[in-house]
Design a protein around this motif. Structure first.
Motif, PDB file in Angstrom:
ATOM      1  N   ALA A 174     -77.827  10.704  53.330  1.00  0.00           N
ATOM      2  CA  ALA A 174     -76.935  11.828  53.622  1.00  0.00           C
ATOM      3  C   ALA A 174     -75.701  11.371  54.384  1.00  0.00           C
ATOM      4  N   SER A 175     -75.163  10.221  53.987  1.00  0.00           N
ATOM      5  CA  SER A 175     -73.914   9.724  54.570  1.00  0.00           C
ATOM      6  C   SER A 175     -73.996   9.507  56.076  1.00  0.00           C
ATOM      7  N   HIS A 176     -75.057   8.835  56.517  1.00  0.00           N
ATOM      8  CA  HIS A 176     -75.164   8.455  57.923  1.00  0.00           C
ATOM      9  C   HIS A 176     -74.413   7.151  58.168  1.00  0.00           C
ATOM     10  N   GLY A 177     -73.344   7.231  58.953  1.00  0.00           N
ATOM     11  CA  GLY A 177     -72.651   6.023  59.365  1.00  0.00           C
ATOM     12  C   GLY A 177     -73.530   5.220  60.314  1.00  0.00           C
ATOM     13  N   ILE A 178     -73.504   3.897  60.167  1.00  0.00           N
ATOM     14  CA  ILE A 178     -74.316   3.033  61.019  1.00  0.00           C
ATOM     15  C   ILE A 178     -73.667   2.922  62.396  1.00  0.00           C
ATOM     16  N   THR A 179     -74.381   3.386  63.426  1.00  0.00           N
ATOM     17  CA  THR A 179     -73.884   3.304  64.802  1.00  0.00           C
ATOM     18  C   THR A 179     -74.986   2.768  65.710  1.00  0.00           C
ATOM     19  N   GLU A 180     -74.581   2.176  66.835  1.00  0.00           N
ATOM     20  CA  GLU A 180     -75.554   1.666  67.799  1.00  0.00           C
ATOM     21  C   GLU A 180     -76.428   2.792  68.340  1.00  0.00           C
ATOM     22  N   GLU A 181     -75.850   3.958  68.562  1.00  0.00           N
ATOM     23  CA  GLU A 181     -76.603   5.084  69.104  1.00  0.00           C
ATOM     24  C   GLU A 181     -77.690   5.523  68.132  1.00  0.00           C
ATOM     25  N   ARG A 182     -77.360   5.654  66.857  1.00  0.00           N
ATOM     26  CA  ARG A 182     -78.359   6.067  65.873  1.00  0.00           C
ATOM     27  C   ARG A 182     -79.433   5.005  65.670  1.00  0.00           C
ATOM     28  N   GLN A 183     -79.060   3.740  65.830  1.00  0.00           N
ATOM     29  CA  GLN A 183     -80.025   2.660  65.654  1.00  0.00           C
ATOM     30  C   GLN A 183     -81.108   2.666  66.726  1.00  0.00           C
ATOM     31  N   LYS A 184     -80.886   3.414  67.801  1.00  0.00           N
ATOM     32  CA  LYS A 184     -81.928   3.563  68.820  1.00  0.00           C
ATOM     33  C   LYS A 184     -83.062   4.457  68.316  1.00  0.00           C
ATOM     34  N   SER A 185     -82.750   5.320  67.341  1.00  0.00           N
ATOM     35  CA  SER A 185     -83.714   6.319  66.883  1.00  0.00           C
ATOM     36  C   SER A 185     -84.273   6.062  65.488  1.00  0.00           C
ATOM     37  N   VAL A 186     -83.491   5.407  64.630  1.00  0.00           N
ATOM     38  CA  VAL A 186     -83.900   5.210  63.236  1.00  0.00           C
ATOM     39  C   VAL A 186     -83.557   3.791  62.792  1.00  0.00           C
ATOM     40  N   ASP A 187     -84.172   3.377  61.696  1.00  0.00           N
ATOM     41  CA  ASP A 187     -83.768   2.138  61.034  1.00  0.00           C
ATOM     42  C   ASP A 187     -82.819   2.480  59.897  1.00  0.00           C
ATOM     43  N   PHE A 188     -81.854   1.617  59.663  1.00  0.00           N
ATOM     44  CA  PHE A 188     -80.916   1.767  58.562  1.00  0.00           C
ATOM     45  C   PHE A 188     -81.228   0.753  57.466  1.00  0.00           C
ATOM     46  N   THR A 189     -81.053   1.169  56.226  1.00  0.00           N
ATOM     47  CA  THR A 189     -81.090   0.226  55.118  1.00  0.00           C
ATOM     48  C   THR A 189     -79.757  -0.523  55.079  1.00  0.00           C
ATOM     49  N   LEU A 190     -79.607  -1.397  54.096  1.00  0.00           N
ATOM     50  CA  LEU A 190     -78.289  -1.942  53.809  1.00  0.00           C
ATOM     51  C   LEU A 190     -77.348  -0.777  53.479  1.00  0.00           C
ATOM     52  N   PRO A 191     -76.078  -0.886  53.785  1.00  0.00           N
ATOM     53  CA  PRO A 191     -75.159   0.214  53.449  1.00  0.00           C
ATOM     54  C   PRO A 191     -74.983   0.366  51.940  1.00  0.00           C
ATOM     55  N   HIS A 192     -74.999   1.613  51.464  1.00  0.00           N
ATOM     56  CA  HIS A 192     -74.776   1.834  50.033  1.00  0.00           C
ATOM     57  C   HIS A 192     -73.307   2.130  49.736  1.00  0.00           C
ATOM     58  N   TYR A 193     -72.526   2.450  50.776  1.00  0.00           N
ATOM     59  CA  TYR A 193     -71.078   2.524  50.565  1.00  0.00           C
ATOM     60  C   TYR A 193     -70.347   2.367  51.890  1.00  0.00           C
ATOM     61  N   CYS A 194     -69.077   2.020  51.788  1.00  0.00           N
ATOM     62  CA  CYS A 194     -68.204   1.935  52.957  1.00  0.00           C
ATOM     63  C   CYS A 194     -67.091   2.970  52.818  1.00  0.00           C
ATOM     64  N   SER A 195     -66.748   3.573  53.927  1.00  0.00           N
ATOM     65  CA  SER A 195     -65.728   4.612  53.887  1.00  0.00           C
ATOM     66  C   SER A 195     -64.976   4.605  55.217  1.00  0.00           C
ATOM     67  N   GLY A 196     -64.559   5.767  55.668  1.00  0.00           N
ATOM     68  CA  GLY A 196     -63.855   5.875  56.941  1.00  0.00           C
ATOM     69  C   GLY A 196     -63.472   7.307  57.227  1.00  0.00           C
ATOM     70  N   GLY A 197     -63.048   7.563  58.443  1.00  0.00           N
ATOM     71  CA  GLY A 197     -62.649   8.906  58.843  1.00  0.00           C
ATOM     72  C   GLY A 197     -61.170   9.116  58.624  1.00  0.00           C
ATOM     73  N   GLN A 198     -60.815  10.066  57.782  1.00  0.00           N
ATOM     74  CA  GLN A 198     -59.420  10.278  57.402  1.00  0.00           C
ATOM     75  C   GLN A 198     -58.878  11.590  57.958  1.00  0.00           C
ATOM     76  N   ILE A 199     -57.622  11.561  58.334  1.00  0.00           N
ATOM     77  CA  ILE A 199     -56.928  12.765  58.798  1.00  0.00           C
ATOM     78  C   ILE A 199     -56.491  13.583  57.591  1.00  0.00           C
ATOM     79  N   VAL A 200     -56.741  14.892  57.637  1.00  0.00           N
ATOM     80  CA  VAL A 200     -56.271  15.819  56.607  1.00  0.00           C
ATOM     81  C   VAL A 200     -55.523  16.952  57.304  1.00  0.00           C
ATOM     82  N   ALA A 201     -54.391  17.342  56.759  1.00  0.00           N
ATOM     83  CA  ALA A 201     -53.598  18.428  57.336  1.00  0.00           C
ATOM     84  C   ALA A 201     -52.908  19.204  56.227  1.00  0.00           C
ATOM     85  N   LYS A 202     -52.378  20.355  56.581  1.00  0.00           N
ATOM     86  CA  LYS A 202     -51.557  21.099  55.635  1.00  0.00           C
ATOM     87  C   LYS A 202     -50.186  20.435  55.552  1.00  0.00           C
ATOM     88  N   PRO A 203     -49.438  20.676  54.477  1.00  0.00           N
ATOM     89  CA  PRO A 203     -48.102  20.073  54.358  1.00  0.00           C
ATOM     90  C   PRO A 203     -47.271  20.327  55.615  1.00  0.00           C
TER      91      PRO A 203
END
Length: 254
Positions: free
Chosen positions: A96-125
């Motif tokens: 469900a698109s969980h980004g790998i973070t140190e904080e989350r790694q305290k609670s769960v194990d991550f598989t290898l990443p299935h995709y890479c992305s990023g946080g993008q700014i979106v605005a009205k014209p």
């Protein structure tokens, strides 16, 4: 990112059964079924098309199950509840698109990443599309996401408003209640394309690796999932699924 789907509730896909016992790979293989969770409200990654659960991550998980000769039992629930639900053994794995973070790694194990992305700014014209233009602006993000974390680090931002669903933040932007929305770059791409020139995409605030999550201390299942991802990458399956949804290969197994 993500929240419970009304359609999923209607279809009975939300886990309402008693808490499961933790299942290792041997148990999963014996039953012949992999219990997988997603949100179902995060296009193009996981969403409902009519009554059918679909999307990039749904196709990836279905390819994994097929490779492992397993049936899939889908569960849908809110993104912000999934890490806790993993600890309660309500399903075997979540995609469900969980980004790998140190904080989350305290609670769960991550598989290898299935995709890479990023946080993008979106605005009205005419709105802010660069990080430097966010000073004094109100930003909208989904609760409990890496995008929320990134938005709070923006220097000089007036306010960061959080919403239960990513689509709620999008609607807040369209309604003029926020100045900019920070979301996954592929979600942004889809939203901009469908907006009829009502939205524009801007800079990436950060880049992230995205992976499946499972309960800590389940090494055999983790190994099976990772090896299957490698196999699907080698035979071109992940690339084909990626290009189906994004017209490019977003795979990154590192």
């Amino acid at each position: 990112m993500r929240s419970i789907s009304a359609i999923a509730l209607a279809l009975g896909l939300v886990c309402a059964a008693p808490t499961l016992q933790a299942r290792d790979w041997a148990t999963i293989k014996q039953t012949g079924t992999l219990i997988a969770a997603t949100e179902g409200a995060y296009p193009p990654f996981n969403y409902f098309q009519g009554g059918k659960l679909t999307g990039y991550e749904v196709d990836v998980m279905e390819a994994i199950a097929k490779k492992l000769n397993l049936k899939l039992d889908w569960r849908t629930l809110g993104f912000d509840a999934q890490v806790a639900a993993i600890a309660q053994d309500r399903f075997d794995v979540a995609i469900a698109s969980h980004g790998i973070t140190e904080e989350r790694q305290k609670s769960v194990d991550f598989t290898l990443p299935h995709y890479c992305s990023g946080g993008q700014i979106v605005a009205k014209p005419g709105g802010p599309l660069k990080a430097a233009e966010l000073q004094g602006k109100t930003l909208g993000v989904q609760l409990a996401t890496t995008y929320a974390d990134a938005a709070r680090k923006v220097s000089g931002a007036k306010e960061v408003k959080t919403y239960p669903k990513d689509t709620d933040a999008q609607q807040a932007l369209l309604g003029g209640r926020i100045d900019a929305w920070v979301t996954d770059r592929f979600v942004a791409q889809t939203a901009v394309q469908k907006s009829g020139n009502k939205l524009k995409s801007g800079e990436l605030l950060f880049v992230e690796r995205v992976a499946m999550i499972l309960r800590k201390g389940n090494p055999e299942l983790l190994g099976q999932l990772n090896q299957t991802l490698k196999d699907l990458n080698s035979d071109g399956t992940l690339k084909r699924i990626s290009e189906k949804y994004f017209k490019e290969d977003v795979t990154c197994l590192n």
